[in-house]
Design a protein around this motif. Sequence first.
Motif, PDB file in Angstrom:
ATOM      1  N   PHE A 179       0.962  -1.150   0.179  1.00 24.12           N
ATOM      2  CA  PHE A 179      -0.011  -0.010  -0.055  1.00 24.12           C
ATOM      3  C   PHE A 179       0.847   1.162   0.104  1.00 24.12           C
ATOM      4  O   PHE A 179       1.854   1.240   0.807  1.00 24.12           O
ATOM      5  CB  PHE A 179      -0.722   0.107   1.199  1.00 24.12           C
ATOM      6  N   GLN A 180       0.563   2.092  -0.868  1.00 22.56           N
ATOM      7  CA  GLN A 180       1.477   3.043  -1.002  1.00 22.56           C
ATOM      8  C   GLN A 180       0.824   4.556  -0.587  1.00 22.56           C
ATOM      9  O   GLN A 180      -0.136   4.823  -0.852  1.00 22.56           O
ATOM     10  CB  GLN A 180       2.029   3.544  -2.568  1.00 22.56           C
ATOM     11  N   ILE A 181       1.594   5.480  -0.180  1.00 20.27           N
ATOM     12  CA  ILE A 181       1.469   6.812   0.284  1.00 20.27           C
ATOM     13  C   ILE A 181       2.442   7.685  -0.270  1.00 20.27           C
ATOM     14  O   ILE A 181       3.444   7.527   0.034  1.00 20.27           O
ATOM     15  CB  ILE A 181       1.173   6.991   1.774  1.00 20.27           C
ATOM     16  N   SER A 182       1.956   8.563  -1.164  1.00 19.52           N
ATOM     17  CA  SER A 182       3.091   9.437  -1.906  1.00 19.52           C
ATOM     18  C   SER A 182       2.685  10.946  -1.930  1.00 19.52           C
ATOM     19  O   SER A 182       2.033  11.449  -2.773  1.00 19.52           O
ATOM     20  CB  SER A 182       3.207   8.938  -3.165  1.00 19.52           C
ATOM     21  N   PRO A 183       3.186  11.837  -1.011  1.00 19.16           N
ATOM     22  CA  PRO A 183       3.024  13.082  -0.971  1.00 19.16           C
ATOM     23  C   PRO A 183       4.069  13.673  -1.910  1.00 19.16           C
ATOM     24  O   PRO A 183       5.039  13.212  -2.076  1.00 19.16           O
ATOM     25  CB  PRO A 183       3.125  13.602   0.448  1.00 19.16           C
ATOM     26  N   GLY A 184       3.663  14.860  -2.516  1.00 19.76           N
ATOM     27  CA  GLY A 184       5.061  15.470  -3.089  1.00 19.76           C
ATOM     28  C   GLY A 184       4.604  16.747  -3.757  1.00 19.76           C
ATOM     29  O   GLY A 184       3.461  17.633  -3.138  1.00 19.76           O
ATOM     30  N   ILE A 185       5.385  17.449  -4.275  1.00 20.67           N
ATOM     31  CA  ILE A 185       5.330  18.823  -5.059  1.00 20.67           C
ATOM     32  C   ILE A 185       5.807  18.747  -6.368  1.00 20.67           C
ATOM     33  O   ILE A 185       6.541  17.932  -6.662  1.00 20.67           O
ATOM     34  CB  ILE A 185       6.395  19.793  -4.262  1.00 20.67           C
ATOM     35  N   PHE A 186       4.749  19.647  -7.143  1.00 22.87           N
ATOM     36  CA  PHE A 186       5.066  19.788  -8.616  1.00 22.87           C
ATOM     37  C   PHE A 186       5.167  21.126  -9.045  1.00 22.87           C
ATOM     38  O   PHE A 186       4.730  22.014  -8.487  1.00 22.87           O
ATOM     39  CB  PHE A 186       3.824  19.198  -9.347  1.00 22.87           C
ATOM     40  N   LEU A 187       5.953  21.316 -10.031  1.00 19.18           N
ATOM     41  CA  LEU A 187       6.378  22.547 -10.777  1.00 19.18           C
ATOM     42  C   LEU A 187       5.782  22.480 -12.111  1.00 19.18           C
ATOM     43  O   LEU A 187       6.190  21.473 -13.048  1.00 19.18           O
ATOM     44  CB  LEU A 187       7.659  22.682 -10.677  1.00 19.18           C
ATOM     45  N   GLU A 188       4.997  23.328 -12.519  1.00 18.51           N
ATOM     46  CA  GLU A 188       4.334  23.451 -13.868  1.00 18.51           C
ATOM     47  C   GLU A 188       5.275  24.216 -14.851  1.00 18.51           C
ATOM     48  O   GLU A 188       5.475  25.503 -14.726  1.00 18.51           O
ATOM     49  CB  GLU A 188       2.992  24.052 -13.925  1.00 18.51           C
ATOM     50  N   LEU A 189       5.995  23.550 -15.650  1.00 19.49           N
ATOM     51  CA  LEU A 189       6.858  23.944 -16.627  1.00 19.49           C
ATOM     52  C   LEU A 189       6.145  24.689 -17.769  1.00 19.49           C
ATOM     53  O   LEU A 189       6.695  25.743 -18.176  1.00 19.49           O
ATOM     54  CB  LEU A 189       7.714  22.931 -17.304  1.00 19.49           C
ATOM     55  N   ASN A 190       5.237  24.441 -18.242  1.00 20.50           N
ATOM     56  CA  ASN A 190       4.130  25.051 -19.286  1.00 20.50           C
ATOM     57  C   ASN A 190       2.652  24.446 -18.931  1.00 20.50           C
ATOM     58  O   ASN A 190       2.527  23.473 -18.075  1.00 20.50           O
ATOM     59  CB  ASN A 190       4.925  24.921 -20.781  1.00 20.50           C
ATOM     60  N   GLU A 191       2.029  24.683 -19.963  1.00 20.49           N
ATOM     61  CA  GLU A 191       0.709  24.126 -19.971  1.00 20.49           C
ATOM     62  C   GLU A 191       0.458  22.693 -20.226  1.00 20.49           C
ATOM     63  O   GLU A 191      -0.572  22.128 -19.801  1.00 20.49           O
ATOM     64  CB  GLU A 191      -0.544  25.042 -20.931  1.00 20.49           C
ATOM     65  N   ARG A 192       1.484  22.110 -20.463  1.00 19.27           N
ATOM     66  CA  ARG A 192       1.354  20.510 -20.910  1.00 19.27           C
ATOM     67  C   ARG A 192       2.570  19.704 -20.157  1.00 19.27           C
ATOM     68  O   ARG A 192       2.345  18.762 -19.919  1.00 19.27           O
ATOM     69  CB  ARG A 192       1.549  20.272 -22.543  1.00 19.27           C
ATOM     70  N   SER A 193       3.350  20.268 -19.402  1.00 18.26           N
ATOM     71  CA  SER A 193       4.487  19.811 -18.855  1.00 18.26           C
ATOM     72  C   SER A 193       4.789  19.995 -17.151  1.00 18.26           C
ATOM     73  O   SER A 193       4.440  21.179 -17.054  1.00 18.26           O
ATOM     74  CB  SER A 193       5.675  20.023 -19.482  1.00 18.26           C
ATOM     75  N   LYS A 194       5.002  19.074 -16.778  1.00 20.24           N
ATOM     76  CA  LYS A 194       4.968  19.019 -14.931  1.00 20.24           C
ATOM     77  C   LYS A 194       6.352  18.357 -14.531  1.00 20.24           C
ATOM     78  O   LYS A 194       6.763  17.421 -15.174  1.00 20.24           O
ATOM     79  CB  LYS A 194       4.087  18.617 -14.303  1.00 20.24           C
ATOM     80  N   LEU A 195       7.041  18.910 -13.661  1.00 16.13           N
ATOM     81  CA  LEU A 195       8.499  18.465 -12.948  1.00 16.13           C
ATOM     82  C   LEU A 195       7.814  17.917 -11.649  1.00 16.13           C
ATOM     83  O   LEU A 195       7.192  18.746 -10.983  1.00 16.13           O
ATOM     84  CB  LEU A 195       9.390  19.327 -12.993  1.00 16.13           C
ATOM     85  N   LEU A 196       7.913  16.879 -10.973  1.00 12.66           N
ATOM     86  CA  LEU A 196       7.383  16.132  -9.904  1.00 12.66           C
ATOM     87  C   LEU A 196       8.492  15.743  -9.014  1.00 12.66           C
ATOM     88  O   LEU A 196       9.470  15.332  -9.364  1.00 12.66           O
ATOM     89  CB  LEU A 196       6.499  15.180  -9.894  1.00 12.66           C
ATOM     90  N   PHE A 197       8.431  16.046  -7.591  1.00 11.33           N
ATOM     91  CA  PHE A 197       9.275  15.478  -6.487  1.00 11.33           C
ATOM     92  C   PHE A 197       8.538  14.917  -5.436  1.00 11.33           C
ATOM     93  O   PHE A 197       7.599  15.375  -4.863  1.00 11.33           O
ATOM     94  CB  PHE A 197      10.008  16.794  -5.830  1.00 11.33           C
ATOM     95  N   ASN A 198       8.642  13.613  -5.333  1.00 16.09           N
ATOM     96  CA  ASN A 198       7.724  12.862  -4.227  1.00 16.09           C
ATOM     97  C   ASN A 198       8.636  12.006  -3.612  1.00 16.09           C
ATOM     98  O   ASN A 198       9.839  11.649  -3.710  1.00 16.09           O
ATOM     99  CB  ASN A 198       6.854  11.885  -5.333  1.00 16.09           C
TER     100      ASN A 198
END
Length: 248
Positions: A179-198
Motif C-alpha cells: 500500500f503506497q502513500i505518496s505526498p509531493g510537490i510539482f512545478l508546472e513548466l508549461n501548460e502541458r509539462s510538469k516536474l514532480l518531486f515525491n
Amino acid sequence: MKRLVMVWALLCPLAIIGLNAQQSSFYIGARAGVNTSKFKFTEDLKELYPTTHSIFGVNGGLDMGLHLNKWTISTGLHYVQKGSEYQTDNFEENGTVGYFTARERLHYVTILLLLGYRDYLANRIGWSIAIGPSFNFGLGGKVDETTEYFGTDETDVQNFKVAFGEGVNEDYKSQQVGFQISPGIFLELNERSKLLFNITWDLGTADIFNPRYKDANDFFNGRKGNQTNRTAMFTIGYEYHFNFEDKY
C-alpha cells in the motif's frame, strides 16, 4: 485480482464525473530515484532478529493517468530494489558464542493503481498526494550471510540466490501486495509539462514468505512470525499532458 476490480469499481464513477469537468487531461510520464528499505518481522522472527537496518536501492519506471480537475487516477510500471540487513543477538552453538548477520537485496517489477489529489500553492507550484495499492512481482535476489564466532578467527560466509514462486524451494511469494502513500510537490513548466518531486512509502500488507517453503523448512518448526517489506522512495518525475480542453 479481486482487489484490483474493487479499486477500479470505486474509481470509475469519479472518472466519469471528471471527464465532464474542465481542466481534464491524459498524461504519460517517467520517474527515477533512490530508496531505503528494510524488513519488518513479527512474533518469533522479531525476537530472533531484534536488529534490522535499511539498505539503499534504486527505483524508476513509467507512469500514465488521468488528471480530472484536482483529482488524478494513475497507474505505472516500475522497477524497485528492496531488502534489508538483519542481525541476531549473540547465540550459543556447540559451546561457542556466535553472531549472525544477513543482507538481502531483492528485485521487483511493480504495478501501481493510485488515486491522487493536487492543488496549487502559488503560480505554477503546487502540492499533491496519492494513495493506493502496489502489486509487486519478484524477479530474483540474493542474500549474503556472515556468522562470527567469539574467541576465534573463524568466520562463516555464505551466499545464496533468492527465488520467487509457489514451489517448495522458492523462498518468497511471486506476487506481493503493498500500500503506497505518496505526498509531493510539482512545478508546472508549461501548460502541458510538469516536474514532480515525491516521497513514497510502500508498506507491505502481508507475509512475503511462500507458505509451502515455510511448511517444508525445518527453520520454521516452532517459529512463528511474518516478514514484510517497508520501503521509502525519493523520486524526480516528469509528466506530459494531453488536454481534453483547450485550457488546462
